[in-house]
Design an enzyme around this catalytic site. Structure first.
Site, PDB file in Angstrom:
ATOM      1  N   HIS A  20      -1.761   2.344  -1.338  1.00 16.48           N
ATOM      2  CA  HIS A  20      -1.415   3.303  -2.390  1.00 16.48           C
ATOM      3  C   HIS A  20      -1.740   2.718  -3.768  1.00 16.48           C
ATOM      4  O   HIS A  20      -2.137   3.435  -4.672  1.00 16.48           O
ATOM      5  CB  HIS A  20       0.076   3.658  -2.324  1.00 16.48           C
ATOM      6  CG  HIS A  20       0.464   4.350  -1.043  1.00 16.48           C
ATOM      7  ND1 HIS A  20       1.008   5.603  -1.001  1.00 16.48           N
ATOM      8  CD2 HIS A  20       0.348   3.962   0.255  1.00 16.48           C
ATOM      9  CE1 HIS A  20       1.228   5.962   0.260  1.00 16.48           C
ATOM     10  NE2 HIS A  20       0.846   4.966   1.034  1.00 16.48           N
ATOM     11  N   ASP A 125       3.277   9.082  -6.638  1.00 16.71           N
ATOM     12  CA  ASP A 125       3.012   9.047  -5.201  1.00 16.71           C
ATOM     13  C   ASP A 125       3.849  10.085  -4.445  1.00 16.71           C
ATOM     14  O   ASP A 125       4.971  10.414  -4.840  1.00 16.71           O
ATOM     15  CB  ASP A 125       3.360   7.655  -4.676  1.00 16.71           C
ATOM     16  CG  ASP A 125       2.730   7.386  -3.330  1.00 16.71           C
ATOM     17  OD1 ASP A 125       1.665   6.738  -3.310  1.00 16.71           O
ATOM     18  OD2 ASP A 125       3.283   7.834  -2.296  1.00 16.71           O
ATOM     19  N   GLN A 356     -13.135  -6.411   0.922  1.00 22.69           N
ATOM     20  CA  GLN A 356     -13.705  -5.362   1.786  1.00 22.69           C
ATOM     21  C   GLN A 356     -14.858  -4.571   1.170  1.00 22.69           C
ATOM     22  O   GLN A 356     -15.885  -4.371   1.804  1.00 22.69           O
ATOM     23  CB  GLN A 356     -12.587  -4.404   2.227  1.00 22.69           C
ATOM     24  CG  GLN A 356     -13.100  -3.264   3.081  1.00 22.69           C
ATOM     25  CD  GLN A 356     -12.008  -2.613   3.895  1.00 22.69           C
ATOM     26  OE1 GLN A 356     -11.297  -3.278   4.629  1.00 22.69           O
ATOM     27  NE2 GLN A 356     -11.868  -1.309   3.774  1.00 22.69           N
ATOM     28  N   TRP A 374      -7.276   6.097   4.938  1.00 21.04           N
ATOM     29  CA  TRP A 374      -8.243   6.906   4.189  1.00 21.04           C
ATOM     30  C   TRP A 374      -9.047   6.085   3.178  1.00 21.04           C
ATOM     31  O   TRP A 374     -10.238   6.327   2.970  1.00 21.04           O
ATOM     32  CB  TRP A 374      -7.554   8.093   3.496  1.00 21.04           C
ATOM     33  CG  TRP A 374      -8.568   8.941   2.786  1.00 21.04           C
ATOM     34  CD1 TRP A 374      -8.648   9.178   1.448  1.00 21.04           C
ATOM     35  CD2 TRP A 374      -9.678   9.649   3.385  1.00 21.04           C
ATOM     36  NE1 TRP A 374      -9.725   9.995   1.176  1.00 21.04           N
ATOM     37  CE2 TRP A 374     -10.371  10.293   2.354  1.00 21.04           C
ATOM     38  CE3 TRP A 374     -10.146   9.786   4.698  1.00 21.04           C
ATOM     39  CZ2 TRP A 374     -11.515  11.067   2.580  1.00 21.04           C
ATOM     40  CZ3 TRP A 374     -11.287  10.558   4.928  1.00 21.04           C
ATOM     41  CH2 TRP A 374     -11.947  11.188   3.871  1.00 21.04           C
ATOM     42  N   SER A 376     -10.062   3.020   3.470  1.00 30.42           N
ATOM     43  CA  SER A 376     -11.121   2.324   4.209  1.00 30.42           C
ATOM     44  C   SER A 376     -12.213   3.302   4.637  1.00 30.42           C
ATOM     45  O   SER A 376     -13.404   3.014   4.515  1.00 30.42           O
ATOM     46  CB  SER A 376     -10.545   1.634   5.444  1.00 30.42           C
ATOM     47  OG  SER A 376      -9.694   0.592   5.041  1.00 30.42           O
TER      48      SER A 376
HETATM   49  N1  UDP Z   1      -8.358  -4.036   2.040  1.00 33.41           N
HETATM   50  C1  UDP Z   1      -9.037  -5.126   1.541  1.00 33.41           C
HETATM   51  N2  UDP Z   1      -9.083  -6.247   2.300  1.00 33.41           N
HETATM   52  C2  UDP Z   1      -8.491  -6.359   3.522  1.00 33.41           C
HETATM   53  C3  UDP Z   1      -7.800  -5.220   4.021  1.00 33.41           C
HETATM   54  C4  UDP Z   1      -7.752  -4.076   3.266  1.00 33.41           C
HETATM   55  O1  UDP Z   1      -9.594  -5.073   0.440  1.00 33.41           O
HETATM   56  O2  UDP Z   1      -8.578  -7.404   4.158  1.00 33.41           O
HETATM   57  C5  UDP Z   1      -8.261  -2.815   1.223  1.00 33.41           C
HETATM   58  C6  UDP Z   1      -9.218  -1.745   1.676  1.00 33.41           C
HETATM   59  O3  UDP Z   1     -10.465  -1.909   1.028  1.00 33.41           O
HETATM   60  C7  UDP Z   1      -8.494  -0.471   1.281  1.00 33.41           C
HETATM   61  C8  UDP Z   1      -7.025  -0.847   1.373  1.00 33.41           C
HETATM   62  O4  UDP Z   1      -6.974  -2.254   1.372  1.00 33.41           O
HETATM   63  O5  UDP Z   1      -8.802  -0.140  -0.055  1.00 33.41           O
HETATM   64  C9  UDP Z   1      -6.363  -0.356   2.649  1.00 33.41           C
HETATM   65  O6  UDP Z   1      -6.099   1.006   2.548  1.00 33.41           O
HETATM   66  P1  UDP Z   1      -6.250   1.969   3.784  1.00 33.41           P
HETATM   67  O7  UDP Z   1      -5.900   3.348   3.312  1.00 33.41           O
HETATM   68  O8  UDP Z   1      -7.581   1.831   4.388  1.00 33.41           O
HETATM   69  O9  UDP Z   1      -5.234   1.454   4.863  1.00 33.41           O
HETATM   70  P2  UDP Z   1      -3.689   0.990   4.829  1.00 33.41           P
HETATM   71  O10 UDP Z   1      -3.692  -0.428   4.461  1.00 33.41           O
HETATM   72  O11 UDP Z   1      -2.990   1.866   3.816  1.00 33.41           O
HETATM   73  O12 UDP Z   1      -3.247   1.233   6.234  1.00 33.41           O
END
Ligand code: UDP
Length: 484
Positions: A20, A125, A356, A374, A376
């Site tokens: 978020h 949020d 990432q 979302w 990712s």
């Molecule tokens: N992310 C990252 N490195 C990691 C894991 C996640 O930069 O090792 C970032 C990814 O690029 C994304 C966010 O964390 O922007 C994860 O958000 P997402 O909605 O995909 O999944 P959530 O973590 O909320 O389940």
């Protein structure tokens, strides 16, 4: 009341979880780049994350400075350990409700800031359902940020409204989402528990209030672009009657490597080392495997992933998160014997946090195994990558259907069950090997990649001047300016 002659001022108030906070950092940069005074409201321990993520914007782009204001997070009052101010620092999943309880106590301090600053609007949020009433006290319009797609917002609305899972005879019998475009199929096992079981637990009121607040708020800000899901954007607005603005993909506002490398957390690998490794690989030869910031797998699942990846023969970067339970990477007994020696030069394991977006955008990366968060998914789409979908929890099963059934740029690994504890289904090595091969090698992979590359081009166009997301952002700013 916000006065007419004050500058346009947006308050952004993200929930304290990486999924978020990261898009809201990007949203702040976007507003600031339009010359809008932008303030992020967060808690003291989360403030450095935002100041670091938004720092380069002050110096590099001529945008205006982003202000960060803090309010205390009542961890102890809610029964959390001291210093627990972000979701992934929860010592046990059982404390989830306490975390939401603490977040629920932020209304009063937020109101104080609203009174003091009288911003033009508040983007808060979805988990802060009370923010609509808080903003209304001062005549400030409140917008909601869910952090997901039009498709998921609309699909979950229809599944909740028509309860099609009640007409199936088993958890695995597929149903079609009723009154929803595209004949989208899913199963009862993939529907969140709180929708299908009508259970009353500590989180039920939270979800109910969030839904009510959605209808009463000024509108919804969506991290998506029109060309990605036009049918569902129209459906959400015209059929479900929601007022919404699409302003994404938000991650595309990070243009240089420094911005792409820092996304909410220090990466556990030196970015130059990571780029050097990728530079040595052929275009589209590496699959990137990562399950976001919350999902966790146990040791036996991690072992299946390792064996599946090795059997596919595809080079990989695999992110394994540090956890406090049995997938603690410190123990290392999740790796098959001699795995890292055999994979030397072929596979890179990142223990902890990966840069990432930097990785996804590298030409050597040709596919993405994702938990369907979302952020990712959209980052994968913006990078033009076919995906293996492995949803676990939240709205991830809906996101999967968009990618596999509508956009046709992904194949499911076969995850069947929605999990409240975000621990993941047990998927066997053969299924992992098959799915990875399917998105990386052969004609079908090429077709998916070419469709994904087309979407990536449209994503970039959407955020440029005159593009659909750029125009919608400006329309939002204009409308709110005249609303004052
Ligand atoms: N992310 C990252 N490195 C990691 C894991 C996640 O930069 O090792 C970032 C990814 O690029 C994304 C966010 O964390 O922007 C994860 O958000 P997402 O909605 O995909 O999944 P959530 O973590 O909320 O389940």
């Amino acid at each position: 009341m916000a006065s007419q002659n004050r500058p346009f001022h947006v308050f952004l108030f993200p929930f304290m979880a990486h999924g978020h906070m990261i898009p809201v950092s990007d949203m702040a940069k976007l507003f600031a780049a339009q010359g809008v005074k932008t303030t992020i409201i967060t808690t003291p321990l989360n403030a450095p994350t935002f100041s670091k993520a938004t720092r380069s914007r002050k110096t590099n782009s001529g945008g205006i400075e982003i202000e960060i204001k803090t309010i205390e997070f009542p961890s102890l009052e809610a029964g959390l350990p001291e210093g627990c101010e972000i979701l992934d620092s929860l010592p046990t999943p059982e404390l989830l409700y306490s975390f939401f309880k603490a977040a629920g106590l932020l209304q009063e301090p937020l109101e104080r800031l609203l009174l003091e600053d009288q911003p033009t609007c508040l983007v808060a949020d979805m988990f802060f359902s009370w923010a609509t009433d808080a903003a209304a006290k001062f005549g400030i319009p409140r917008l909601i940020f869910h952090g997901t797609s039009f498709f998921s917002l609309a699909a979950s609305d229809c599944v909740g409204r028509y309860e099609p899972f009640k007409n199936t005879s088993s958890d695995s019998e597929p149903f079609v989402i009723p009154n929803f475009p595209g004949e989208i199929k899913m199963t009862r096992a993939q529907v969140p528990d709180f929708v299908k079981y009508n259970i009353e637990n500590d989180l039920t009121p939270l979800i109910k209030h969030a839904k009510e607040a959605e209808v009463r708020s000024y509108g919804i800000v969506v991290n998506s672009f029109y060309e990605l899901e036009p049918v569902y954007a129209d459906y959400f607005r015209k059929v479900l009657g929601r007022k919404a603005w699409h302003i994404g993909p938000l991650s595309l506002c990070n243009r240089d490597n420094e911005e792409k490398a820092y996304r909410g957390k220090e990466a556990s690998i030196d970015e130059h080392e990571c780029l050097k490794w990728l530079d040595s690989k052929k275009p589209n030869s590496v699959v990137y495997v990562c399950f976001g910031s919350v999902a966790k797998f146990n040791n036996s699942q991690l072992k299946e992933i390792a064996i599946g990846l090795e059997a596919s023969g595809v080079e990989f970067i695999w992110v394994v998160r540090k956890g406090k339970d049995d997938c603690d990477v410190g123990k290392e007994d999740w790796l098959p014997e001699g795995f890292e020696e055999r994979m030397e030069g072929k596979g890179l394991i990142i223990r902890g946090w990966a840069p990432q977006v930097l990785i996804l955008d590298h030409v050597a990366v040709g596919g993405f195994v994702t938990h369907c968060g979302w952020n990712s998914m959209l980052e994968g789409i913006a990078a033009g990558l076919p995906m293996v979908t492995w949803p676990v929890s939240a709205e991830q099963f809906y996101n999967e259907k968009l990618v596999t059934q509508v956009l046709k740029i992904g194949v499911g690994v076969g995850a069947q069950k929605w999990w409240i504890k975000v621990v993941g289904d047990c998927v066997m090595r053969e299924a992992i090997e098959k799915a990875v091969t399917q998105i990386m090698v052969g004609e079908e992979a090429e077709e998916m990649r070419s469709r994904a590359k087309g979407l990536a081009k449209q994503a970039r166009r959407a955020i440029e001047k005159g593009g659909s997301s750029h125009s919608d952002l400006n329309a939002l700013i204009e409308e709110l300016s005249s609303h004052r």
